[in-house]
Design a protein around this motif. Structure first.
Motif, PDB file in Angstrom:
ATOM      1  N   MET A 292       0.715  33.669   4.620  1.00 49.01           N
ATOM      2  CA  MET A 292      -0.325  33.182   4.514  1.00 49.01           C
ATOM      3  C   MET A 292       0.726  32.967   2.425  1.00 49.01           C
ATOM      4  O   MET A 292      -0.141  31.663   1.765  1.00 49.01           O
TER       5      MET A 292
ATOM      6  N   LEU B 103       3.661  28.082  10.143  1.00 52.56           N
ATOM      7  CA  LEU B 103       4.201  26.635   9.595  1.00 52.56           C
ATOM      8  C   LEU B 103       3.116  25.319   8.518  1.00 52.56           C
ATOM      9  O   LEU B 103       3.869  25.193   7.571  1.00 52.56           O
ATOM     10  N   GLU B 104       1.950  26.149   8.137  1.00 53.41           N
ATOM     11  CA  GLU B 104       1.409  25.530   7.447  1.00 53.41           C
ATOM     12  C   GLU B 104       1.759  26.064   6.150  1.00 53.41           C
ATOM     13  O   GLU B 104       1.753  25.156   5.015  1.00 53.41           O
ATOM     14  N   HIS B 105       2.673  27.286   5.868  1.00 58.32           N
ATOM     15  CA  HIS B 105       2.532  27.760   4.558  1.00 58.32           C
ATOM     16  C   HIS B 105       4.444  27.807   4.366  1.00 58.32           C
ATOM     17  O   HIS B 105       4.665  27.723   3.009  1.00 58.32           O
ATOM     18  N   ASN B 106       5.230  27.913   5.165  1.00 59.38           N
ATOM     19  CA  ASN B 106       6.680  27.624   5.564  1.00 59.38           C
ATOM     20  C   ASN B 106       7.077  26.907   6.575  1.00 59.38           C
ATOM     21  O   ASN B 106       7.174  27.199   7.687  1.00 59.38           O
ATOM     22  N   PRO B 107       7.164  25.730   6.494  1.00 63.52           N
ATOM     23  CA  PRO B 107       7.359  24.279   7.012  1.00 63.52           C
ATOM     24  C   PRO B 107       8.929  24.712   7.596  1.00 63.52           C
ATOM     25  O   PRO B 107       8.546  23.952   8.762  1.00 63.52           O
TER      26      PRO B 107
ATOM     27  N   LYS C 249      -0.286  38.178   8.345  1.00 66.55           N
ATOM     28  CA  LYS C 249      -1.370  36.954   7.656  1.00 66.55           C
ATOM     29  C   LYS C 249      -1.038  36.957   6.877  1.00 66.55           C
ATOM     30  O   LYS C 249      -0.638  35.531   5.935  1.00 66.55           O
TER      31      LYS C 249
ATOM     32  N   HIS D 182       4.754  20.761  17.804  1.00 65.33           N
ATOM     33  CA  HIS D 182       4.836  21.217  16.559  1.00 65.33           C
ATOM     34  C   HIS D 182       5.848  20.350  16.298  1.00 65.33           C
ATOM     35  O   HIS D 182       6.538  19.385  14.951  1.00 65.33           O
TER      36      HIS D 182
ATOM     37  N   GLY E  53       3.548  32.533   1.802  1.00 66.51           N
ATOM     38  CA  GLY E  53       5.272  31.738   3.110  1.00 66.51           C
ATOM     39  C   GLY E  53       6.189  32.579   1.954  1.00 66.51           C
ATOM     40  O   GLY E  53       6.981  32.431   1.360  1.00 66.51           O
TER      41      GLY E  53
ATOM     42  N   ASN F 293      -0.958  31.443  17.651  1.00 67.07           N
ATOM     43  CA  ASN F 293      -1.272  31.231  16.094  1.00 67.07           C
ATOM     44  C   ASN F 293      -0.940  31.543  15.031  1.00 67.07           C
ATOM     45  O   ASN F 293      -0.472  30.968  14.328  1.00 67.07           O
TER      46      ASN F 293
ATOM     47  N   GLN G  50       1.374  28.769  14.224  1.00 66.34           N
ATOM     48  CA  GLN G  50       0.744  27.856  13.488  1.00 66.34           C
ATOM     49  C   GLN G  50       0.170  27.777  11.995  1.00 66.34           C
ATOM     50  O   GLN G  50       0.190  27.432  10.683  1.00 66.34           O
ATOM     51  N   LEU G  51       0.364  29.129  11.463  1.00 68.35           N
ATOM     52  CA  LEU G  51      -0.495  30.064  10.011  1.00 68.35           C
ATOM     53  C   LEU G  51       0.791  29.941   9.519  1.00 68.35           C
ATOM     54  O   LEU G  51       0.731  29.406   8.247  1.00 68.35           O
TER      55      LEU G  51
END
Length: 286
Positions: free
Chosen positions: A92, A120-124, A88, A187, A94, A114, A117-118
């Protein structure tokens, strides 16, 4: 003349980039920042790939971290306390380009959902690889009241039928494919891939049964115990499959550091891995 000019351009690109050419010869291979999570059918892979990439000229390759839990589902990695959850933390920050997971028998696995999702939020632009392993104890548990077909001794593997082994892997992989397809649809892009290691291991066992793999005459020689922990040949094959999926190039010529394997055996294992991964669309290797 045009073909020669194209080859020269490709070589100049590789030299200017300082990297290895991709399998299609069109662009240099870019180093990836890789974080590995998984169980005992997967967590030997990082060390092997780190040795393999030393035979290449890759700019940007980095072992971003690893997190192993014996016998784990992916959700167990997700549920680790935040102060101990290196996976994690890396996502987070990236700091990851490729994130690996190793599926267990219970699919769907919310941990896969999970982490995707996490991440992609920090490195699409991240890619997520889920290893579809070979089946523990060779076959699924029976329905209530029916005889248990699973092996109880490693030597029992010598009598296993390849068709039964493939059917077990197919059933497990089909469930995994459904979850991965759903995540990619959710996504709106293809960012989650499957590494078909289980299929590659069945191919290796089929070669052993047919007397086509030099130096090994019994299926049981490929494993250490009834569960299915692999000897060197299975471990190297899994590493070659993951390498092919991570870098989308053939592992041929990049040997895993396993002294129990002869050069001839390495070449065969590399070919099995590349043929399996490159011909399986959900692996994402064109």
């Amino acid at each position: 003349m045009n073909t020669c000019r194209s080859l020269i351009i490709c070589l100049l690109l590789a030299l200017s980039y300082g990297g290895t050419l991709a399998a299609d010869g069109q662009q240099p291979v870019k180093g990836q920042r890789i974080f590995y999570t998984g169980h005992s059918f997967h967590m030997f892979v990082p060390a092997m790939i780190e040795e393999m990439v030393k035979t290449m000229d890759l700019q940007g390759h980095k072992l971003a971290g690893k997190q192993g839990i014996g016998g784990s589902r992916v959700i167990q990695h997700w549920q680790l306390a935040d102060d101990k959850n290196m996976a994690k933390q890396a996502l987070m920050r990236g700091d990851v380009d490729v994130f690996t997971m190793a599926a267990h028998l219970q699919i769907p696995d919310e941990g896969i959902t999970n982490f995707v999702q996490l991440g992609l939020e920090h490195n699409p632009s991240m890619r997520f690889l889920v290893q579809g392993s070979w089946y523990p104890f060779d076959l699924p548990a029976p329905e209530p009241g029916k005889p248990d077909p699973r092996i109880k001794d490693n030597a029992q593997r010598d009598g296993m039928k390849i068709a039964d082994l493939q059917a077990a892997v197919d059933g497990w992989r089909t469930q995994l494919e459904a979850q991965v397809a759903g995540l990619n649809q959710k996504h709106g892009k293809t960012c989650v891939f499957i590494v078909p290691v289980g299929d590659a291991v069945v191919k290796l066992r089929a070669m052993v049964v047919a007397g086509e793999f030099p130096g090994i005459t019994k299926q049981s020689a490929l494993f250490r115990d009834p569960i299915g922990h692999g000897q060197g040949h299975v471990m190297a094959l899994a590493a070659y499959c993951n390498f092919a999926a991570i870098y989308r190039i053939s592992p041929v010529g990049h040997n895993a550091p396993e002294r129990s394997i002869s050069p001839e055996q390495h070449a065969i294992l590399q070919k099995i891995a590349w043929d399996t991964v490159s011909n399986y669309p959900p692996a994402g290797v064109k």
